[in-house]
Design a protein around this motif. Structure first.
Motif, PDB file in Angstrom:
ATOM      1  N   PHE A  81       0.825  -1.203   0.000  1.00 39.80           N
ATOM      2  CA  PHE A  81       0.000   0.000   0.000  1.00 39.80           C
ATOM      3  C   PHE A  81       0.865   1.262   0.000  1.00 39.80           C
ATOM      4  O   PHE A  81       0.501   2.270  -0.601  1.00 39.80           O
ATOM      5  N   GLY A  82       1.995   1.194   0.678  1.00 41.41           N
ATOM      6  CA  GLY A  82       2.896   2.342   0.685  1.00 41.41           C
ATOM      7  C   GLY A  82       3.370   2.689  -0.712  1.00 41.41           C
ATOM      8  O   GLY A  82       3.365   3.855  -1.118  1.00 41.41           O
ATOM      9  N   VAL A  83       3.778   1.675  -1.469  1.00 40.05           N
ATOM     10  CA  VAL A  83       4.227   1.891  -2.850  1.00 40.05           C
ATOM     11  C   VAL A  83       3.078   2.413  -3.708  1.00 40.05           C
ATOM     12  O   VAL A  83       3.250   3.321  -4.530  1.00 40.05           O
ATOM     13  N   LEU A  84       1.882   1.850  -3.517  1.00 44.40           N
ATOM     14  CA  LEU A  84       0.713   2.282  -4.285  1.00 44.40           C
ATOM     15  C   LEU A  84       0.394   3.747  -4.026  1.00 44.40           C
ATOM     16  O   LEU A  84       0.147   4.527  -4.964  1.00 44.40           O
ATOM     17  N   PHE A  85       0.410   4.157  -2.750  1.00 45.12           N
ATOM     18  CA  PHE A  85       0.125   5.549  -2.402  1.00 45.12           C
ATOM     19  C   PHE A  85       1.175   6.481  -3.009  1.00 45.12           C
ATOM     20  O   PHE A  85       0.852   7.574  -3.503  1.00 45.12           O
ATOM     21  N   HIS A  86       2.439   6.068  -2.986  1.00 41.67           N
ATOM     22  CA  HIS A  86       3.491   6.885  -3.569  1.00 41.67           C
ATOM     23  C   HIS A  86       3.322   6.989  -5.082  1.00 41.67           C
ATOM     24  O   HIS A  86       3.625   8.031  -5.675  1.00 41.67           O
ATOM     25  N   PHE A  87       2.838   5.926  -5.706  1.00 44.25           N
ATOM     26  CA  PHE A  87       2.593   5.979  -7.149  1.00 44.25           C
ATOM     27  C   PHE A  87       1.503   6.993  -7.473  1.00 44.25           C
ATOM     28  O   PHE A  87       1.641   7.792  -8.404  1.00 44.25           O
ATOM     29  N   ILE A  88       0.411   6.970  -6.704  1.00 43.40           N
ATOM     30  CA  ILE A  88      -0.680   7.926  -6.942  1.00 43.40           C
ATOM     31  C   ILE A  88      -0.186   9.355  -6.737  1.00 43.40           C
ATOM     32  O   ILE A  88      -0.492  10.260  -7.512  1.00 43.40           O
ATOM     33  N   GLY A  89       0.602   9.560  -5.663  1.00 40.62           N
ATOM     34  CA  GLY A  89       1.162  10.886  -5.421  1.00 40.62           C
ATOM     35  C   GLY A  89       2.105  11.301  -6.538  1.00 40.62           C
ATOM     36  O   GLY A  89       2.086  12.460  -6.970  1.00 40.62           O
ATOM     37  N   GLY A  90       2.919  10.372  -7.011  1.00 39.83           N
ATOM     38  CA  GLY A  90       3.828  10.663  -8.112  1.00 39.83           C
ATOM     39  C   GLY A  90       3.080  10.989  -9.390  1.00 39.83           C
ATOM     40  O   GLY A  90       3.477  11.874 -10.154  1.00 39.83           O
ATOM     41  N   TRP A 129      -1.677  19.326  -7.893  1.00 39.34           N
ATOM     42  CA  TRP A 129      -0.351  19.486  -7.296  1.00 39.34           C
ATOM     43  C   TRP A 129      -0.369  19.110  -5.819  1.00 39.34           C
ATOM     44  O   TRP A 129       0.520  18.415  -5.334  1.00 39.34           O
ATOM     45  N   TYR A 130      -1.391  19.573  -5.075  1.00 42.90           N
ATOM     46  CA  TYR A 130      -1.442  19.267  -3.645  1.00 42.90           C
ATOM     47  C   TYR A 130      -1.603  17.777  -3.392  1.00 42.90           C
ATOM     48  O   TYR A 130      -1.065  17.240  -2.412  1.00 42.90           O
ATOM     49  N   LEU A 131      -2.333  17.090  -4.252  1.00 43.19           N
ATOM     50  CA  LEU A 131      -2.613  15.674  -4.037  1.00 43.19           C
ATOM     51  C   LEU A 131      -1.342  14.830  -3.961  1.00 43.19           C
ATOM     52  O   LEU A 131      -1.345  13.753  -3.355  1.00 43.19           O
ATOM     53  N   GLN A 132      -0.245  15.325  -4.576  1.00 43.34           N
ATOM     54  CA  GLN A 132       0.999  14.559  -4.477  1.00 43.34           C
ATOM     55  C   GLN A 132       1.406  14.378  -3.021  1.00 43.34           C
ATOM     56  O   GLN A 132       1.856  13.296  -2.624  1.00 43.34           O
ATOM     57  N   PHE A 133       1.241  15.424  -2.213  1.00 48.04           N
ATOM     58  CA  PHE A 133       1.660  15.336  -0.818  1.00 48.04           C
ATOM     59  C   PHE A 133       0.607  14.651   0.045  1.00 48.04           C
ATOM     60  O   PHE A 133       0.935  14.014   1.042  1.00 48.04           O
ATOM     61  N   PHE A 134      -0.642  14.784  -0.340  1.00 54.13           N
ATOM     62  CA  PHE A 134      -1.712  14.061   0.362  1.00 54.13           C
ATOM     63  C   PHE A 134      -1.415  12.568   0.326  1.00 54.13           C
ATOM     64  O   PHE A 134      -1.458  11.880   1.356  1.00 54.13           O
ATOM     65  N   PHE A 135      -1.078  12.062  -0.860  1.00 57.67           N
ATOM     66  CA  PHE A 135      -0.799  10.632  -0.991  1.00 57.67           C
ATOM     67  C   PHE A 135       0.612  10.282  -0.533  1.00 57.67           C
ATOM     68  O   PHE A 135       0.857   9.154  -0.106  1.00 57.67           O
ATOM     69  N   TYR A 136       1.537  11.266  -0.606  1.00 55.10           N
ATOM     70  CA  TYR A 136       2.860  11.013  -0.043  1.00 55.10           C
ATOM     71  C   TYR A 136       2.738  10.730   1.450  1.00 55.10           C
ATOM     72  O   TYR A 136       3.375   9.814   1.980  1.00 55.10           O
ATOM     73  N   GLY A 137       1.922  11.516   2.140  1.00 61.32           N
ATOM     74  CA  GLY A 137       1.720  11.309   3.568  1.00 61.32           C
ATOM     75  C   GLY A 137       1.153   9.932   3.863  1.00 61.32           C
ATOM     76  O   GLY A 137       1.527   9.288   4.848  1.00 61.32           O
ATOM     77  N   MET A 138       0.251   9.458   3.016  1.00 57.98           N
ATOM     78  CA  MET A 138      -0.324   8.124   3.201  1.00 57.98           C
ATOM     79  C   MET A 138       0.745   7.051   2.998  1.00 57.98           C
ATOM     80  O   MET A 138       0.827   6.075   3.761  1.00 57.98           O
ATOM     81  N   GLY A 139       1.588   7.250   1.968  1.00 64.13           N
ATOM     82  CA  GLY A 139       2.658   6.292   1.732  1.00 64.13           C
ATOM     83  C   GLY A 139       3.693   6.314   2.842  1.00 64.13           C
ATOM     84  O   GLY A 139       4.191   5.268   3.279  1.00 64.13           O
ATOM     85  N   GLU A 140       4.003   7.516   3.309  1.00 67.98           N
ATOM     86  CA  GLU A 140       4.985   7.669   4.387  1.00 67.98           C
ATOM     87  C   GLU A 140       4.513   7.006   5.667  1.00 67.98           C
ATOM     88  O   GLU A 140       5.305   6.453   6.430  1.00 67.98           O
ATOM     89  N   SER A 141       3.205   7.034   5.919  1.00 64.78           N
ATOM     90  CA  SER A 141       2.676   6.411   7.134  1.00 64.78           C
ATOM     91  C   SER A 141       2.837   4.896   7.101  1.00 64.78           C
ATOM     92  O   SER A 141       2.815   4.242   8.139  1.00 64.78           O
ATOM     93  N   ARG A 142       3.016   4.341   5.897  1.00 63.86           N
ATOM     94  CA  ARG A 142       3.202   2.897   5.749  1.00 63.86           C
ATOM     95  C   ARG A 142       4.675   2.505   5.633  1.00 63.86           C
ATOM     96  O   ARG A 142       5.064   1.426   6.073  1.00 63.86           O
ATOM     97  N   LEU A 143       5.512   3.370   5.061  1.00 65.52           N
ATOM     98  CA  LEU A 143       6.911   3.023   4.834  1.00 65.52           C
ATOM     99  C   LEU A 143       7.879   3.787   5.727  1.00 65.52           C
ATOM    100  O   LEU A 143       9.038   3.406   5.850  1.00 65.52           O
TER     101      LEU A 143
END
Length: 358
Positions: free
Chosen positions: A5-14, A283-297
């Motif tokens: 899920f961490g990788v998936l969230f980072h992909f969406i943010g990317g 643009w903001y959504l990149q960090f929204f999903f980065y935070g989700m990925g960061e919470s997992r990784l």
């Protein structure tokens, strides 16, 4: 499963970050500063509090009760990152989406991975690595090797830019109008270094996220870490980013007398505003999903590098879609492809370092 899920969230943010500039390219009749400041209002001022309100109902009190040092350091790094974000837009303008993003984000990956470790070397914190970690452990040395490979990839992208400049006679009039490799590369280097300050801002604002995380875990025991804990931190970082960009854009609006853009009869005002809103929100959504990925990784090198990697991939995919490399010779095209592949290899090497740590 957390890693998946961490990788998936980072992909969406990317994907969000690699795509946000596309709506700007569709705006007609407005100068760069006219559209950038409106998009920024959504990116930095309007959307972040809405996202925090939806996910962290008590976010205002968390900010109000935070220490002065936490807020000030987070804001200052937001200011520095704001310069990086500002020059990112200029870098993409002068180099194109694919080349500009590859160089800027490659450098940001390097500095974003190393800068927090410098801070933690002088301020030891449990669970955080100092700069000595990269020279005294197998995983740290592996990360440095990956970053060196990344620099090589960035150089290859730069070589492609030089070749592209020589091929300008075969490029479209629209592409030639903004392309400027000399100015673009200087802007890109500045942007790449300062854009990494966002990662340092997250580290400085970690006490805010920790409070949000603990409040959520108290109300949701045995549910793991809070996915949206960083949304409160983003508000402070983005205030800093807004300050920098607002001052510069207002200066340009006065200097170039482009306030009149908003009243041009031949400019599609409603469509332009909608495109600015779409670009800013994306643009903001990149960090929204980065935070989700960061919470997992975790907010270590792995999270930051994954985030940068996906942005590079998506932005270069857009570069192909937008035909930014159409008309260049095969040698130039091979150079940009080699640069992208090299950066991806560097990501794999740094990702492998995580397994050595474990």
């Amino acid at each position: 499963m957390n890693a998946v899920f961490g990788v998936l969230f980072h992909f969406i943010g990317g994907f969000a970050s690699g795509s946000f500039y596309v709506p700007y390219k569709k705006i007609k009749g407005w100068s760069w500063e006219s559209m950038w400041i409106l998009g920024g209002l959504f990116s930095w001022i309007i959307v972040p509090p809405i996202a925090a309100w939806l996910t962290i109902p008590d976010f205002v009190n968390i900010i109000r009760l935070a220490s002065y040092s936490t807020l000030s350091y987070t804001f200052i790094f937001g200011l520095l990152w704001g310069i990086g974000g500002l020059t990112y837009g200029l870098g993409v303008r002068y180099l194109g989406v694919s080349l500009g993003s590859s160089i800027i984000l490659g450098l940001s990956m390097v500095f974003g991975s190393l800068m927090p470790s410098i801070y933690y070397f002088f301020n030891e914190t449990a669970g955080k690595h100092g700069i000595d970690y990269f020279f005294t452990t197998q995983s740290g040395i592996c990360i440095l090797i990956g970053l060196l490979i990344c620099v090589i990839g960035v150089c290859l992208c730069g070589q492609a830019g030089i070749s592209k400049e020589k091929d300008l006679t075969s490029l479209s009039t629209e592409t030639k109008s903004d392309y400027n490799f000399g100015l673009g590369i200087v802007v890109a280097i500045i942007s790449g270094v300062l854009s990494a300050c966002f990662n340092f801002g997250i580290e400085s604002g970690k006490p805010l996220a920790d409070v949000a995380n603990e409040l959520w875990k108290t109300n949701h025991p045995n549910h793991g870490e809070f996915l949206y804990q960083n949304n409160v931190t983003y508000i402070i970082i983005l205030w800093g980013g807004f300050t920098t960009n607002f001052i510069w854009c207002v200066y340009l609006l006065f200097k170039n007398n482009t306030f009149s853009d908003y009243t041009k009869a031949d400019a599609p005002k409603g469509k332009n505003l909608l495109l600015c809103a779409l670009a800013g929100t994306t643009w903001y959504l990149q960090f929204f999903f980065y935070g989700m990925g960061e919470s997992r990784l975790g907010n270590g090198a792995s999270s930051w590098i994954l985030h940068m990697a996906f942005i590079i991939l998506i932005s270069n995919a857009w570069g192909v879609v937008l035909k930014e490399w159409k008309g260049v010779n095969k040698k130039t095209y091979r150079s940009i492809i080699a640069g992208i592949v090299t950066i991806i290899i560097s990501i794999c090497v740094v990702g492998f370092a995580r397994t050595l740590e474990n």
